[in-house]
Design an enzyme around this catalytic site. Structure first.
Site: not given
Length: 477
Positions: A410-411
């Site tokens: 994801c981030c």
């Protein structure tokens, strides 16, 4: 597995544990070439790449205007549920799309039907009635299972917004498959390894053992379906990749299988650039590849990643500020042995932002360390200023915890590639909790009692010990 010891695919690679056991990290450490130079070797896009990108870019622009290009409403998500699709077949060096046409989205009903149907309706589509009838009749969705498991107190807290999670029908976890394994070993090798795992999972049929045996059987089936899907594109991923092009192609097809089946926050790519550099370097030393052709492989791989899409509601896009897919690739970093993991292919990945223009996806993430080569630091800085399209994470903090074969999912979430996963927990509304602890557990908007056994605090001046006693009851419920 011993049949692979003399495989042409592994000629020229230094031996190690990876030849006998599935261990991509060991393969990389034995074979990669650190690069401490500058970016002067990089090349522009080839004519083939430009033709493919021109068509893909035009579709992306059209999609922005329309919301979505198209949706397949008669077939649900699955590894091998769609005919092969192309952007510009004559000029594609790396092939494979989620459906039979670029940017055509998949309906994923396994998470939950309601949100999928809402997304279709808001974009002017309707799920095929036969698909809807049979799916509701024969399949229990993940969302159904979640709500069956919730006790009444949790459902009430969720309804009031005291607890919030991700949108219904959205993958509730982060997982990064080690897609590199398909390129290095081929699915035949991996299936044999999984069959060995299955044999080892014998003994008393406890709940845990039954679950693990079922999961391994599903993994074997997925590898078989992945192999069949690749065949529709004329690719044989059952055997190890013999060239750099096959390595890129096979790795991508493995990733493609994941995004054909799963709609999740973080079906991220992992850490692939240094792995692929081993193959590119070998082909260059053999005279099979020059820099222009090497960049073409990476450019066309990145084009495919830029076209990854999932069917989500407009509200989702508003919540996350766009239509993110978090196809995160982790670049660079340092090895635990003190060598840099930066290679020329790390540069090639970032150079796609020059050859193809800036883009938020794939989420190119630099693992930053104070010990990185200065040339790489300078290039990353330059590209950040020019494109504003690079994410940075602190490698010096994460490497001691996860080793040097981790990636960002994801981030922000670090995990060892192909070995870990994370499940999303609910978000607790702390401000609302404080209000409830004062007003007696009442949701003032909905007019409902959310937390029992809390008396309203009628004191003119709030007393901390009294308030905190009521507040703590929320997280003991």
């Amino acid at each position: 597995m011993m049949d692979y010891l003399n495989s042409k695919a592994w000629e020229g690679f230094k031996t190690g544990e990876w030849r006998h056991l599935v261990n991509v990290e060991n393969f990389i450490q034995k074979n990669y070439t650190p690069y401490e130079g500058d970016d002067n070797f990089l090349q522009g896009p080839t004519e083939k790449t430009q033709k493919v990108w021109d068509k893909a870019h035009a579709l992306i622009v059209e999609e922005i205007k329309k919301g979505i290009i198209d949706v397949e409403t008669k077939v649900v998500s699955g590894i091998n549920n769609f005919a092969p699709g192309y952007i510009d077949k004559e000029n594609e060096v790396i092939v494979g799309l989620q459906t039979d046409a670029p940017l055509k989205r998949i309906v994923n009903l396994y998470g939950g039907i309601r949100t999928a149907e809402s997304a279709l309706e808001q974009y002017g589509y309707k799920l095929d009635p036969i698909v809807e009838k049979h799916f509701k009749l024969y399949r229990k969705t993940h969302n159904d299972g979640v709500f069956d498991a919730y006790p009444k107190r949790t459902r009430v807290a969720r309804s009031a917004g005291l607890l919030t999670g991700l949108p219904d029908a959205y993958g509730r976890g982060r997982i990064v498959g080690d897609y590199r394994r398909v390129a290095l070993y081929g699915t035949d090798f991996l299936i044999k390894a999984k069959q060995k795992d299955e044999t080892m999972l014998d003994g008393p049929m406890t709940d845990e053992r039954i679950r693990l045996r079922e999961e391994v059987a599903m993994q074997i089936k997925a590898l078989q379906e992945m192999t069949e899907m690749a065949k529709t594109y004329g690719c044989d991923i059952s055997k190890p990749a013999e060239t750099a092009r096959e390595a890129v192609q096979n790795l991508y097809l493995a990733y493609l299988a994941g995004i054909k089946e799963n709609n999740g926050a973080a079906t991220s790519l992992g850490r692939t650039s240094t792995f692929l550099d081993v193959y590119i370097q070998r082909d260059m030393e053999k005279g099979l590849l020059d820099e222009k052709a090497a960049q073409e492989l990476i450019d066309q791989f990145i084009i495919k990643l830029r076209l990854v899409r999932h069917l989500r509601t407009p509200e989702y896009n508003e919540l996350f500020g766009g239509d993110p897919t978090w196809v995160t690739e982790s670049l660079g970093g340092m090895g635990v042995d003190g060598r840099t993991l930066v290679t020329k292919t790390c540069y090639r990945y970032l150079h796609t932002l020059t050859n193809l223009g800036t883009a938020p996806e794939p989420n190119l993430t630099v693992l930053w360390s104070q010990n990185l080569p200065q040339g790489w630091k300078d290039y990353c800085t330059k590209m950040s200023i020019d494109t504003d399209s690079i994410q940075y994470e602190n490698d010096d903090i994460m490497r001691p915890m996860y080793g040097d074969d981790y990636c960002i999912a994801c981030c922000v979430s670090a995990m060892a590639v192909g070995k870990q996963m994370q499940l999303f927990g609910a978000r607790a509304n702390l401000a609302k909790s404080l209000l409830y602890s004062i007003n007696g557990g009442i949701d003032e908007v909905k007019g409902m009692k959310v937390i029992p056994d809390i008396a309203p605090n009628t004191s003119e001046v709030l007393d901390y010990p009294t308030v905190i006693t009521s507040y703590k009851k929320f997280w003991l419920m």
